[in-house]
Scaffold this motif. Structure first.
Motif, PDB file in Angstrom:
ATOM      1  N   LEU A   1       7.190  11.310   2.402  1.00 36.46           N
ATOM      2  CA  LEU A   1       7.702  10.731   3.646  1.00 36.46           C
ATOM      3  C   LEU A   1       6.697   9.749   4.240  1.00 36.46           C
ATOM      4  O   LEU A   1       7.067   8.681   4.724  1.00 36.46           O
ATOM      5  N   GLY A   2       5.405  10.116   4.188  1.00 34.24           N
ATOM      6  CA  GLY A   2       4.375   9.209   4.693  1.00 34.24           C
ATOM      7  C   GLY A   2       4.345   7.905   3.922  1.00 34.24           C
ATOM      8  O   GLY A   2       4.255   6.821   4.504  1.00 34.24           O
TER       9      GLY A   2
ATOM     10  N   ILE B   1       1.434   7.642  -6.156  1.00 33.51           N
ATOM     11  CA  ILE B   1       0.339   8.612  -6.284  1.00 33.51           C
ATOM     12  C   ILE B   1       0.732   9.960  -5.683  1.00 33.51           C
ATOM     13  O   ILE B   1       0.485  11.020  -6.273  1.00 33.51           O
ATOM     14  N   GLN B   2       1.366   9.934  -4.505  1.00 33.13           N
ATOM     15  CA  GLN B   2       1.763  11.178  -3.845  1.00 33.13           C
ATOM     16  C   GLN B   2       2.818  11.919  -4.659  1.00 33.13           C
ATOM     17  O   GLN B   2       2.805  13.152  -4.718  1.00 33.13           O
ATOM     18  N   GLY B   3       3.720  11.199  -5.275  1.00 36.70           N
ATOM     19  CA  GLY B   3       4.743  11.838  -6.096  1.00 36.70           C
ATOM     20  C   GLY B   3       4.144  12.574  -7.278  1.00 36.70           C
ATOM     21  O   GLY B   3       4.486  13.731  -7.556  1.00 36.70           O
ATOM     22  N   ARG B   4       3.234  11.912  -7.978  1.00 35.89           N
ATOM     23  CA  ARG B   4       2.572  12.559  -9.120  1.00 35.89           C
ATOM     24  C   ARG B   4       1.755  13.760  -8.675  1.00 35.89           C
ATOM     25  O   ARG B   4       1.772  14.816  -9.309  1.00 35.89           O
ATOM     26  N   SER B   5       1.035  13.593  -7.586  1.00 39.10           N
ATOM     27  CA  SER B   5       0.200  14.676  -7.082  1.00 39.10           C
ATOM     28  C   SER B   5       1.049  15.872  -6.651  1.00 39.10           C
ATOM     29  O   SER B   5       0.679  17.027  -6.901  1.00 39.10           O
ATOM     30  N   ALA B   6       2.179  15.607  -6.018  1.00 36.26           N
ATOM     31  CA  ALA B   6       3.055  16.695  -5.571  1.00 36.26           C
ATOM     32  C   ALA B   6       3.610  17.465  -6.757  1.00 36.26           C
ATOM     33  O   ALA B   6       3.650  18.703  -6.741  1.00 36.26           O
ATOM     34  N   ILE B   7       4.021  16.749  -7.797  1.00 38.67           N
ATOM     35  CA  ILE B   7       4.546  17.422  -8.989  1.00 38.67           C
ATOM     36  C   ILE B   7       3.468  18.286  -9.630  1.00 38.67           C
ATOM     37  O   ILE B   7       3.723  19.418 -10.038  1.00 38.67           O
ATOM     38  N   GLU B   8       2.249  17.775  -9.696  1.00 37.23           N
ATOM     39  CA  GLU B   8       1.148  18.551 -10.272  1.00 37.23           C
ATOM     40  C   GLU B   8       0.857  19.802  -9.447  1.00 37.23           C
ATOM     41  O   GLU B   8       0.638  20.882 -10.006  1.00 37.23           O
ATOM     42  N   ARG B   9       0.848  19.682  -8.112  1.00 40.97           N
ATOM     43  CA  ARG B   9       0.556  20.840  -7.266  1.00 40.97           C
ATOM     44  C   ARG B   9       1.645  21.908  -7.369  1.00 40.97           C
ATOM     45  O   ARG B   9       1.355  23.099  -7.418  1.00 40.97           O
ATOM     46  N   VAL B  10       2.894  21.481  -7.397  1.00 44.21           N
ATOM     47  CA  VAL B  10       3.988  22.446  -7.522  1.00 44.21           C
ATOM     48  C   VAL B  10       3.944  23.112  -8.895  1.00 44.21           C
ATOM     49  O   VAL B  10       4.109  24.333  -9.007  1.00 44.21           O
TER      50      VAL B  10
ATOM     51  N   LEU C   1       0.827  -1.199   0.000  1.00 42.56           N
ATOM     52  CA  LEU C   1       0.000   0.000   0.000  1.00 42.56           C
ATOM     53  C   LEU C   1       0.870   1.260   0.000  1.00 42.56           C
ATOM     54  O   LEU C   1       0.580   2.223  -0.717  1.00 42.56           O
ATOM     55  N   GLY C   2       1.944   1.249   0.782  1.00 41.16           N
ATOM     56  CA  GLY C   2       2.852   2.398   0.827  1.00 41.16           C
ATOM     57  C   GLY C   2       3.514   2.652  -0.507  1.00 41.16           C
ATOM     58  O   GLY C   2       3.661   3.804  -0.914  1.00 41.16           O
ATOM     59  N   ALA C   3       3.919   1.587  -1.213  1.00 42.29           N
ATOM     60  CA  ALA C   3       4.540   1.766  -2.532  1.00 42.29           C
ATOM     61  C   ALA C   3       3.540   2.376  -3.515  1.00 42.29           C
ATOM     62  O   ALA C   3       3.894   3.262  -4.304  1.00 42.29           O
ATOM     63  N   TRP C   4       2.308   1.933  -3.463  1.00 39.70           N
ATOM     64  CA  TRP C   4       1.268   2.472  -4.340  1.00 39.70           C
ATOM     65  C   TRP C   4       0.993   3.942  -4.015  1.00 39.70           C
ATOM     66  O   TRP C   4       0.910   4.789  -4.900  1.00 39.70           O
TER      67      TRP C   4
ATOM     68  N   PHE D   1       5.220  -1.556  12.539  1.00 36.66           N
ATOM     69  CA  PHE D   1       3.926  -0.983  12.879  1.00 36.66           C
ATOM     70  C   PHE D   1       4.023   0.471  13.326  1.00 36.66           C
ATOM     71  O   PHE D   1       3.128   1.260  13.065  1.00 36.66           O
ATOM     72  N   VAL D   2       5.104   0.842  13.983  1.00 40.23           N
ATOM     73  CA  VAL D   2       5.265   2.228  14.437  1.00 40.23           C
ATOM     74  C   VAL D   2       5.471   3.142  13.232  1.00 40.23           C
ATOM     75  O   VAL D   2       4.824   4.196  13.122  1.00 40.23           O
ATOM     76  N   THR D   3       6.349   2.753  12.311  1.00 38.62           N
ATOM     77  CA  THR D   3       6.562   3.572  11.115  1.00 38.62           C
ATOM     78  C   THR D   3       5.308   3.596  10.247  1.00 38.62           C
ATOM     79  O   THR D   3       5.017   4.612   9.615  1.00 38.62           O
ATOM     80  N   ASP D   4       4.551   2.494  10.232  1.00 42.05           N
ATOM     81  CA  ASP D   4       3.289   2.485   9.488  1.00 42.05           C
ATOM     82  C   ASP D   4       2.293   3.473  10.083  1.00 42.05           C
ATOM     83  O   ASP D   4       1.584   4.169   9.355  1.00 42.05           O
ATOM     84  N   ALA D   5       2.239   3.537  11.399  1.00 43.45           N
ATOM     85  CA  ALA D   5       1.319   4.471  12.053  1.00 43.45           C
ATOM     86  C   ALA D   5       1.717   5.922  11.746  1.00 43.45           C
ATOM     87  O   ALA D   5       0.862   6.761  11.430  1.00 43.45           O
ATOM     88  N   LEU D   6       3.013   6.222  11.802  1.00 43.27           N
ATOM     89  CA  LEU D   6       3.473   7.577  11.482  1.00 43.27           C
ATOM     90  C   LEU D   6       3.215   7.903  10.007  1.00 43.27           C
ATOM     91  O   LEU D   6       2.797   9.014   9.668  1.00 43.27           O
ATOM     92  N   GLY D   7       3.466   6.934   9.132  1.00 44.39           N
ATOM     93  CA  GLY D   7       3.207   7.140   7.711  1.00 44.39           C
ATOM     94  C   GLY D   7       1.732   7.363   7.429  1.00 44.39           C
ATOM     95  O   GLY D   7       1.367   8.223   6.618  1.00 44.39           O
ATOM     96  N   ALA D   8       0.865   6.596   8.085  1.00 48.03           N
ATOM     97  CA  ALA D   8      -0.577   6.763   7.895  1.00 48.03           C
ATOM     98  C   ALA D   8      -1.029   8.141   8.385  1.00 48.03           C
ATOM     99  O   ALA D   8      -1.881   8.786   7.756  1.00 48.03           O
ATOM    100  N   LEU D   9      -0.447   8.612   9.486  1.00 45.33           N
ATOM    101  CA  LEU D   9      -0.787   9.953   9.973  1.00 45.33           C
ATOM    102  C   LEU D   9      -0.372  11.026   8.975  1.00 45.33           C
ATOM    103  O   LEU D   9      -1.091  12.007   8.765  1.00 45.33           O
ATOM    104  N   LEU D  10       0.788  10.845   8.339  1.00 43.44           N
ATOM    105  CA  LEU D  10       1.228  11.834   7.355  1.00 43.44           C
ATOM    106  C   LEU D  10       0.423  11.774   6.065  1.00 43.44           C
ATOM    107  O   LEU D  10       0.453  12.715   5.271  1.00 43.44           O
ATOM    108  N   MET D  11      -0.301  10.705   5.843  1.00 47.12           N
ATOM    109  CA  MET D  11      -1.160  10.609   4.663  1.00 47.12           C
ATOM    110  C   MET D  11      -2.470  11.380   4.847  1.00 47.12           C
ATOM    111  O   MET D  11      -3.127  11.718   3.869  1.00 47.12           O
TER     112      MET D  11
END
Length: 173
Positions: free
Chosen positions: A97-98, A66-75, A59-62, A107-117
């Motif tokens: 980063l998320g 998506i986040q990379g493409r979206s970030a490029i579009e927003r910038v 899920l994180g790789a997917w 699980f801890v890094t997953d929780a932090l990543g999910a929060l950043l999403m």
């Protein structure tokens, strides 16, 4: 002259503290992740815990893509509208980063990543980062501005035709 040694001592102390914190995080995060994995494995079963870790990594790789493409579009949109792209760039970096934290097994890094999403958490983090580092960025920008060339690499044109030939015989005339 009395301030110079104090400043360099403070900088050295800050660097040493940063290095110690880095080593602490480098050792502490895996230890915490292993502890949490063992506890989750005991609670829900080892197989399900491993499947959850693998699932969040996929899920994180997917989401990373998506986040990379979206970030490029927003910038790009901010630049095309002549707005400052700083907010979009920080938002994109936090989304990246998320996603990266979700890819890292644990699980801890997953929780932090999910929060950043989550957009509200990302907005709060972006505001905190902006407030925390605005002074450093402005200081860097003013310092770097002193060393920038004023003409930006453009040579002035010889519009008055002041160039002359020194030795016309040598030029073959």
């Amino acid at each position: 002259m009395g301030l110079t040694p104090r400043r360099s001592g403070r900088r050295a102390g800050t660097r040493r503290l940063a290095a110690e914190m880095f080593v602490l995080v480098l050792i502490g995060v895996p230890v915490v992740e292993v502890f949490v994995f063992i506890e989750v494995g005991r609670a829900i079963g080892w197989l399900l815990a491993v499947v959850l870790l693998l699932g969040t990594s996929v899920l994180g790789a997917w989401l990373l893509r998506i986040q990379g493409r979206s970030a490029i579009e927003r910038v790009s949109l901010a630049v095309s509208e002549h707005r400052t792209p700083a907010g979009a760039a920080i938002d994109g970096a936090l989304g990246f980063l998320g996603g990266a934290l979700l890819v890292v097994p644990g699980f801890v890094t997953d929780a932090l990543g999910a929060l950043l999403m989550l957009p509200p958490t990302r907005t709060l983090t972006r505001r905190w980062i902006s407030r925390r580092y605005v002074g450093r960025v402005m200081s860097f920008a003013t310092t770097a501005g002193r060393f920038a060339s004023r003409d930006r690499g453009v040579r002035p044109a010889d519009v008055e035709s002041t160039a002359i030939d020194d030795d016309p015989d040598q030029l073959g005339r």
